[in-house]
Design a protein around this motif. Structure first.
Motif, PDB file in Angstrom:
ATOM      1  N   PRO A  66       0.821  -1.380   0.177  1.00 28.92           N
ATOM      2  CA  PRO A  66       0.036   0.129   0.011  1.00 28.92           C
ATOM      3  C   PRO A  66       0.887   1.260  -0.134  1.00 28.92           C
ATOM      4  O   PRO A  66       2.147   1.350   0.596  1.00 28.92           O
ATOM      5  CB  PRO A  66      -0.727  -0.012   1.235  1.00 28.92           C
ATOM      6  CG  PRO A  66      -0.002  -0.807   2.150  1.00 28.92           C
ATOM      7  CD  PRO A  66       0.804  -2.063   1.277  1.00 28.92           C
ATOM      8  N   LYS A  67       0.328   2.236  -0.462  1.00 24.76           N
ATOM      9  CA  LYS A  67       0.902   3.494  -0.632  1.00 24.76           C
ATOM     10  C   LYS A  67       0.156   4.513   0.320  1.00 24.76           C
ATOM     11  O   LYS A  67      -1.253   4.340   0.001  1.00 24.76           O
ATOM     12  CB  LYS A  67       1.196   3.995  -2.107  1.00 24.76           C
ATOM     13  CG  LYS A  67       2.031   3.186  -2.737  1.00 24.76           C
ATOM     14  CD  LYS A  67       2.178   3.552  -4.204  1.00 24.76           C
ATOM     15  CE  LYS A  67       0.894   3.532  -5.093  1.00 24.76           C
ATOM     16  NZ  LYS A  67       0.519   2.307  -5.382  1.00 24.76           N
ATOM     17  N   GLU A  68       0.664   5.613   0.643  1.00 18.04           N
ATOM     18  CA  GLU A  68      -0.131   6.706   1.411  1.00 18.04           C
ATOM     19  C   GLU A  68      -1.224   7.286   0.417  1.00 18.04           C
ATOM     20  O   GLU A  68      -0.939   7.307  -0.739  1.00 18.04           O
ATOM     21  CB  GLU A  68       0.676   7.864   1.896  1.00 18.04           C
ATOM     22  CG  GLU A  68      -0.056   8.586   2.768  1.00 18.04           C
ATOM     23  CD  GLU A  68       0.914   9.787   3.144  1.00 18.04           C
ATOM     24  OE1 GLU A  68       0.310  10.830   3.784  1.00 18.04           O
ATOM     25  OE2 GLU A  68       2.054   9.857   3.161  1.00 18.04           O
TER      26      GLU A  68
ATOM     27  N   ASP B 262      -3.762   5.111  -0.663  1.00 15.31           N
ATOM     28  CA  ASP B 262      -4.508   4.147  -1.223  1.00 15.31           C
ATOM     29  C   ASP B 262      -5.910   3.896  -0.630  1.00 15.31           C
ATOM     30  O   ASP B 262      -5.810   4.077   0.607  1.00 15.31           O
ATOM     31  CB  ASP B 262      -3.739   2.928  -1.282  1.00 15.31           C
ATOM     32  CG  ASP B 262      -2.724   2.851  -2.296  1.00 15.31           C
ATOM     33  OD1 ASP B 262      -2.794   3.670  -3.266  1.00 15.31           O
ATOM     34  OD2 ASP B 262      -1.818   2.122  -2.341  1.00 15.31           O
ATOM     35  N   VAL B 263      -6.789   3.385  -1.539  1.00 10.10           N
ATOM     36  CA  VAL B 263      -8.090   2.692  -0.834  1.00 10.10           C
ATOM     37  C   VAL B 263      -7.553   1.372  -0.631  1.00 10.10           C
ATOM     38  O   VAL B 263      -7.413   0.472  -1.358  1.00 10.10           O
ATOM     39  CB  VAL B 263      -9.340   3.076  -1.642  1.00 10.10           C
ATOM     40  CG1 VAL B 263     -10.596   2.488  -1.131  1.00 10.10           C
ATOM     41  CG2 VAL B 263      -9.288   4.577  -1.603  1.00 10.10           C
ATOM     42  N   VAL B 264      -7.979   0.875   0.859  1.00  9.27           N
ATOM     43  CA  VAL B 264      -7.503  -0.428   0.991  1.00  9.27           C
ATOM     44  C   VAL B 264      -8.887  -1.122   1.658  1.00  9.27           C
ATOM     45  O   VAL B 264      -9.535  -0.678   2.432  1.00  9.27           O
ATOM     46  CB  VAL B 264      -6.650  -0.693   2.248  1.00  9.27           C
ATOM     47  CG1 VAL B 264      -6.412  -2.293   2.570  1.00  9.27           C
ATOM     48  CG2 VAL B 264      -5.407  -0.029   1.767  1.00  9.27           C
TER      49      VAL B 264
ATOM     50  N   CYS C 127      -3.490   5.156   4.548  1.00 13.74           N
ATOM     51  CA  CYS C 127      -4.668   4.441   3.739  1.00 13.74           C
ATOM     52  C   CYS C 127      -6.167   4.950   4.142  1.00 13.74           C
ATOM     53  O   CYS C 127      -6.073   5.264   5.387  1.00 13.74           O
ATOM     54  CB  CYS C 127      -4.525   3.065   3.407  1.00 13.74           C
ATOM     55  SG  CYS C 127      -2.866   2.744   2.694  1.00 13.74           S
TER      56      CYS C 127
ATOM     57  N   ASP D  65      -7.776   0.101  -4.483  1.00 14.50           N
ATOM     58  CA  ASP D  65      -6.064   0.093  -4.726  1.00 14.50           C
ATOM     59  C   ASP D  65      -5.584  -1.216  -4.098  1.00 14.50           C
ATOM     60  O   ASP D  65      -4.824  -1.686  -4.932  1.00 14.50           O
ATOM     61  CB  ASP D  65      -5.322   0.997  -4.115  1.00 14.50           C
ATOM     62  CG  ASP D  65      -5.885   2.379  -4.861  1.00 14.50           C
ATOM     63  OD1 ASP D  65      -5.798   2.769  -5.986  1.00 14.50           O
ATOM     64  OD2 ASP D  65      -6.319   3.325  -4.005  1.00 14.50           O
ATOM     65  N   VAL D  66      -6.236  -1.645  -2.986  1.00 17.25           N
ATOM     66  CA  VAL D  66      -5.755  -2.720  -2.429  1.00 17.25           C
ATOM     67  C   VAL D  66      -6.806  -3.631  -1.754  1.00 17.25           C
ATOM     68  O   VAL D  66      -7.648  -2.925  -1.023  1.00 17.25           O
ATOM     69  CB  VAL D  66      -4.785  -2.741  -1.364  1.00 17.25           C
ATOM     70  CG1 VAL D  66      -4.255  -3.962  -0.638  1.00 17.25           C
ATOM     71  CG2 VAL D  66      -3.265  -1.924  -1.738  1.00 17.25           C
TER      72      VAL D  66
ATOM     73  N   ALA E 159      -9.421  -0.244  -8.935  1.00 19.19           N
ATOM     74  CA  ALA E 159      -8.752   0.736  -9.438  1.00 19.19           C
ATOM     75  C   ALA E 159      -7.562   0.445 -10.347  1.00 19.19           C
ATOM     76  O   ALA E 159      -7.037  -0.651 -10.164  1.00 19.19           O
ATOM     77  CB  ALA E 159      -8.091   1.662  -8.405  1.00 19.19           C
TER      78      ALA E 159
ATOM     79  N   ALA F 223      -4.182  -1.891  -9.232  1.00 18.58           N
ATOM     80  CA  ALA F 223      -4.623  -2.655  -8.068  1.00 18.58           C
ATOM     81  C   ALA F 223      -3.761  -3.823  -7.794  1.00 18.58           C
ATOM     82  O   ALA F 223      -3.434  -4.483  -8.480  1.00 18.58           O
ATOM     83  CB  ALA F 223      -6.328  -2.920  -7.922  1.00 18.58           C
ATOM     84  N   ARG F 224      -3.743  -4.085  -6.308  1.00 18.88           N
ATOM     85  CA  ARG F 224      -3.283  -5.299  -5.899  1.00 18.88           C
ATOM     86  C   ARG F 224      -4.419  -6.021  -5.016  1.00 18.88           C
ATOM     87  O   ARG F 224      -4.919  -5.494  -4.086  1.00 18.88           O
ATOM     88  CB  ARG F 224      -2.090  -5.140  -5.166  1.00 18.88           C
ATOM     89  CG  ARG F 224      -0.838  -4.565  -5.846  1.00 18.88           C
ATOM     90  CD  ARG F 224      -0.776  -3.204  -6.107  1.00 18.88           C
ATOM     91  NE  ARG F 224      -0.503  -2.294  -4.824  1.00 18.88           N
ATOM     92  CZ  ARG F 224      -1.183  -1.050  -4.792  1.00 18.88           C
ATOM     93  NH1 ARG F 224      -1.676  -0.557  -5.836  1.00 18.88           N
ATOM     94  NH2 ARG F 224      -0.823  -0.328  -3.778  1.00 18.88           N
TER      95      ARG F 224
END
Length: 329
Positions: free
Chosen positions: A137-139, A141-143, A165, A210-211, A229, A232-233
């Motif tokens: 995750p990156k700052e 991001d929607v998790v 996040c 995003d995650v 997105a 995404a992961r």
């Protein structure tokens, strides 16, 4: 508690055999351990099936595999003195003779026994490495986390918040959803039992996910795949909705969304990170001590005979946090 038969669907009393035998004597490099508490995990259901997996299945007649914390009562290993506390694969039994090479020391001054099976044990390791290494995750991001009120999901969401996040949890029931938002600091929680998941995801993640940290699989996975997105992961940790299926596993129908979103879906096994467990435990313990991470255990007191019913609490969604069977103080 021994595996008597391979279950079809939810394990029942015919799946188990409770036996008694004399306590063993440790040899050189071994210790005799009194089990204090056992970790109950959804993965246990998979270990009961005679299928190819990341770990051999439990054999018919063998003691059921389980991680636990125990106290050394006799030692043939100079690394573990009598009275020391350890964690390892102790099995569902009151006493176990174990190889010292397979054990880790446990410091009860840092945390009580149950926590060494939850936030500082496999659940914590799974959340930590699954999110940070696989999900990356990156700052900002929607998790999204499914099974968010469980042992692993509740930690995943909190770690994601620590990393800056926006976190959306999916859980079953209003009480669990309130806990996620009010106590754990999730930005939103979706009750899959009463909410329209597709509509709720669109509301809380209008630009996509995003995650996605998946503990459930099945239709829930399909629904989230449709909201990915770009880039995404998707982290495949488990699929508890499928573990007791009597027919073929429900695979992802929306997998082409991975192509559309230029996304990736990756499974992982926490044991692959064993050489970094101490690193993760130190950081997790620090966050707990600083009040940045809430660790919750759902503890059931009982003997070995309470294991079958306690295990099935997982599949009914009855637990909040880490489910533990406590055999002794």
């Amino acid at each position: 508690m021994r595996l008597a038969a391979r279950p079809v669907g939810l394990p029942d009393e015919s799946s188990w055999q409770l036996t008694e035998e004399p306590v063993g004597t440790p040899g050189a490099g071994e210790v005799l351990v009194r089990t204090l508490c056992l970790s109950l995990d959804p993965a246990m259901r998979g270990w009961m099936n005679d299928v190819r997996s990341y770990i051999p299945p439990v054999g018919i007649g063998e003691v059921m595999r389980a991680a636990g914390v125990g106290r050394v009562v006799a030692s043939g290993d100079e690394r573990f003195a009598e009275g020391a506390y350890i964690s390892g694969a102790v099995g569902v039994q009151e006493y176990a003779v174990l190889r010292g090479d397979d054990l880790l020391p446990v410091d009860l001054d840092v945390a009580p026994p149950a926590r060494w099976l939850g936030a500082l044990g496999m659940s914590g390791m799974t959340a930590y490495f699954g999110l940070l290494d696989v999900g990356a995750p990156k700052e900002g991001d929607v998790v999204v986390v499914s099974g968010a009120a469980g042992a692993t999901g509740s930690l995943v969401g909190q770690i994601a918040k620590l990393k800056g996040c926006k976190v959306i949890g999916i859980a079953g029931g209003a009480d669990k959803c309130r806990w996620l938002v009010d106590e754990l600091g999730f930005d939103a929680a979706i009750d899959y039992k009463s909410d329209d998941l597709k509509a709720a995801l669109k509301e809380h993640a209008p630009k996509g996910v995003d995650v996605y940290f998946d503990n459930v699989g099945g239709e829930m996975l399909d629904t989230v795949l449709a909201r990915l997105a770009r880039g995404a992961r998707v982290v495949i940790c488990g699929a508890i909705s499928q573990y007791n299926a009597t027919e073929s596993v429900h695979g992802p129908k929306n997998y082409m969304q991975l192509l559309v979103a230029r996304a990736r879906m990756e499974g992982f096994v926490v044991f692959d990170y064993a050489n970094r467990f101490r690193e993760a435990a130190k950081e997790l313990a620090g966050w707990i001590a600083e009040g940045k991470l809430v660790a919750r255990e759902d503890i059931v007191d009982g003997g070995v005979d309470a294991f079958p019913a306690t295990l099935n609490k997982l599949f009914g969604g009855e637990n909040t946090g880490k489910l533990i069977l406590r055999l002794a103080d």
